[in-house]
Design a protein around this motif. Structure first.
Motif, mmCIF file in Angstrom:
data_model
loop_
_atom_site.group_PDB
_atom_site.id
_atom_site.type_symbol
_atom_site.label_atom_id
_atom_site.label_comp_id
_atom_site.label_asym_id
_atom_site.label_seq_id
_atom_site.Cartn_x
_atom_site.Cartn_y
_atom_site.Cartn_z
ATOM 1 N N ALA A 125 42.548 35.377 46.300
ATOM 2 C CA ALA A 125 43.602 36.481 45.703
ATOM 3 C C ALA A 125 42.926 37.312 45.151
ATOM 4 C CB ALA A 125 44.500 35.569 44.970
ATOM 5 N N VAL A 144 46.923 38.433 48.606
ATOM 6 C CA VAL A 144 45.989 37.172 48.860
ATOM 7 C C VAL A 144 45.727 37.308 50.532
ATOM 8 C CG1 VAL A 144 47.409 35.554 47.500
ATOM 9 C CG2 VAL A 144 48.090 36.048 49.972
ATOM 10 N N VAL A 154 51.325 29.618 48.465
ATOM 11 C CA VAL A 154 50.841 30.334 47.090
ATOM 12 C C VAL A 154 51.932 29.812 46.266
ATOM 13 C CG1 VAL A 154 50.857 32.382 46.266
ATOM 14 C CG2 VAL A 154 50.096 32.233 48.643
ATOM 15 N N LEU A 199 46.441 28.986 45.293
ATOM 16 C CA LEU A 199 46.447 29.030 46.805
ATOM 17 C C LEU A 199 45.732 27.887 47.506
ATOM 18 C CD1 LEU A 199 45.830 32.110 45.537
ATOM 19 C CD2 LEU A 199 45.628 32.883 48.006
#
Lengths: 349, 207
Positions: A125, A144, A154, A199
């Motif tokens: 990201a 991202v 996410v 993430l």
């Protein structure tokens, strides 16, 4: 003398540090020039020098990624396909956002780069850019990336809160912009504090999992709010039960008032004016004494004090009502809260 | 006497009615002249969460005397006071007051400034508060009289709270000793037994 030596050290060391960074940049610039003039055979050794452990100068992450990318592109032109893919992978592993511009590189290079992306799995990201977000009308955007097709999740959560708000949970391939409306999962505006954008992705091609975290802070820009009343403490409330020891203290207080009245009417008055007002003091002193004795006698056994309980209930109700009024007056101001997002240190793998 | 209250909540207003048995003693060198009577008054006060309070007061009444050659008189007064509570048990106050004694043929105005402190303590077994108070009059201005050598006040009493109503009984003393100006010393003293009934006009939180 010592100060002079420090200055001398600075004067000598400064150009070296500047030169170190400049040397890597100059080497890359020179290699890029050679590459663009198609002097690939001269560019490759220079780029290899930059990424070798023996390179004497400082190399930033971006510079290293650039060197690997041009190495991959150069070797692709030389027909060394496997080596090209290897260097492209090295670039992608260090920065998952690495990509080749189709206007500057050949289809063959891009094909090899895509092959490297399929062989390498990473998720990343971008650092959160400073932003001003009105949750009523605006959205913040997080960028991202997954290097190839993957199931991506996410999430966003305050650092101190394990409950995360899911911003994206689906298949992703490449770059993606994920938007956030400034609200948490409970529907409330995100409170001020430090946040983690997390993430987690699982490759659809390699079966591998990768994760990344980016931190940022949220501050509130709110019109000045009216303070609520603080919680009532022991000092703000009356005792609700008679304690046996309390009667003795009350007796002392009653006698103190009685003594005060008598002293005032005697020692503090002017003796030349007689004692005409003394009866008034005796009346108050007698009242105080009786109240003190009554307090002592009534406290021989522990018992509830209904009057104090009622008074405390009134105080609590008054505080609650006042705070409800404050909250009602603050509500329109809170609705105007704007979030100020700024990047924070601590980007994790 | 003013008894300001402090609050933890918002602005709180209170109204107070007072009734005092007033004993006025004067000696101007011809013996003690005593006047007594009932003085009633009203007071309005406002207090803030910062423990600051202000109050204004008006009172008046008739005093009668049996002293030979003395006349009955009327007394009236207006005053204002500001107070601050630096501690839960302590209130510091300052105020100004104008009191007038009047007879059919004469009128005497007393303008005073008062500074003082009040200490109080709540009873643990009943909603009663013990109060002791003392103060000085750094300024005493009376037409035709010099500045007194001694000018102070003191009070002691109890307050009883019941809901939004507070009742109180106090003994109060004011003493003024004027210097000898050639015709003898003038001594004055006021003793009062005061009953007070206060009503909280706007709900707030007592501290």
């Amino acid at each position: 003398m010592r100060r002079f030596a420090a200055w001398l050290t600075l004067l000598v060391a400064a150009p070296v540090a500047i030169s170190a960074q400049a040397s890597t940049a100059e080497a890359l610039h020179q290699a890029q020039d050679l590459y663009e003039r198609l002097e690939i055979e001269r560019a490759v050794p220079l780029l290899r020098q930059v990424v070798s452990p023996g390179w004497a100068f400082e190399v930033t992450q971006d510079q290293r990624v650039q060197a690997y990318t041009y190495l991959g592109a150069s070797l692709a032109l030389l027909g060394a396909r496997d080596s090209a893919v290897l260097y492209f992978r090295s670039a992608i592993e260090r920065d998952a956002f690495t990509d080749l511009d189709a206007r500057q590189f050949t289809p063959a290079q891009i094909t090899l780069f895509q092959q490297a992306r399929r062989l390498t799995f990473a998720v990343a990201a971008r650092p959160v850019a400073p932003a001003r977000l009105d949750p009523r009308t605006e959205r913040a955007t997080f960028t991202v990336v997954t290097t190839h097709s993957a199931s991506l999740r996410v999430t966003l959560r305050p650092i101190a809160d394990p409950n995360a708000t899911i911003l994206w949970n689906a298949v992703n391939d490449g770059l993606r912009e994920v938007s956030w409306n400034g609200l948490l999962a409970d529907g409330h505006v995100a409170p001020p504090g430090r946040y983690e954008l997390g993430l987690v992705a699982r490759s659809a091609l390699l079966g591998r999992t990768d994760s990344a975290r980016v931190y940022f802070t949220v501050a509130h820009e709110t019109p000045p709010l009216e303070d609520t009343l603080r919680a009532l403490g022991p000092d703000d409330l009356l005792p609700e039960r008679v304690q046996p020891g309390g009667g003795r203290a009350d007796l002392v207080k009653g006698f103190a008032v009685a003594a005060g009245a008598l002293v005032l009417s005697d020692a503090a008055t002017n003796g030349e004016l007689g004692r005409s007002g003394g009866g008034l003091a005796v009346a108050v002193a007698g009242t105080a004494g009786i109240v003190g004795v009554t307090a002592l006698l009534s406290s021989r056994h522990e018992r509830a004090l209904p009057a104090n309980i009622a008074e405390n209930a009134r105080r609590r109700a008054a505080r609650a009502a006042a705070n409800a009024d404050v909250a009602r007056r603050n509500a329109p101001k809170l609705a105007e809260t704007v979030l100020l997002l700024s990047p924070a240190a601590g980007v994790g793998p | 006497m003013f008894t300001p209250r402090v609050a933890t909540g918002q602005l709180r207003l209170s109204g107070t009615a007072t009734a005092s048995l007033f004993v006025h003693l004067v000696d101007i060198g011809n013996g003690v002249e005593e006047s007594t009577g009932l003085v009633v008054g009203a007071e309005g006060a406002a207090s803030w969460p910062s423990r600051l309070a202000v109050a204004v007061r008006a009172a008046g009444g008739a005093l009668s005397t049996d002293a030979t050659g003395a006349e009955d008189r009327k007394v009236g007064e207006l005053g204002a006071q500001a107070s601050f509570g630096p501690a839960k048990w302590l209130v510091l106050f300052g105020g100004a007051r104008s009191r007038v004694y009047s007879t059919a043929v004469a009128r005497q105005r007393w303008n005073t400034v008062e500074l003082g402190a009040q200490a109080h303590a709540d009873f643990a077994t009943m909603p009663v508060r013990a109060v002791l108070q003392g103060g000085i009059f750094p300024v005493v201005s009376v037409h035709g009289l010099p500045k007194p050598d001694v000018a102070f006040t003191g009070a002691a009493g109890l307050e009883y709270r019941r809901g939004s109503v507070t009742g109180a009984v106090f003994y109060e003393l004011e003493r003024y000793d004027f210097p000898d100006s050639g015709s003898g010393r003038r001594l004055e003293q006021v003793n009062q037994l005061t009953l007070r009934f206060s009503v909280r006009l706007r709900p707030g939180e007592a501290r």
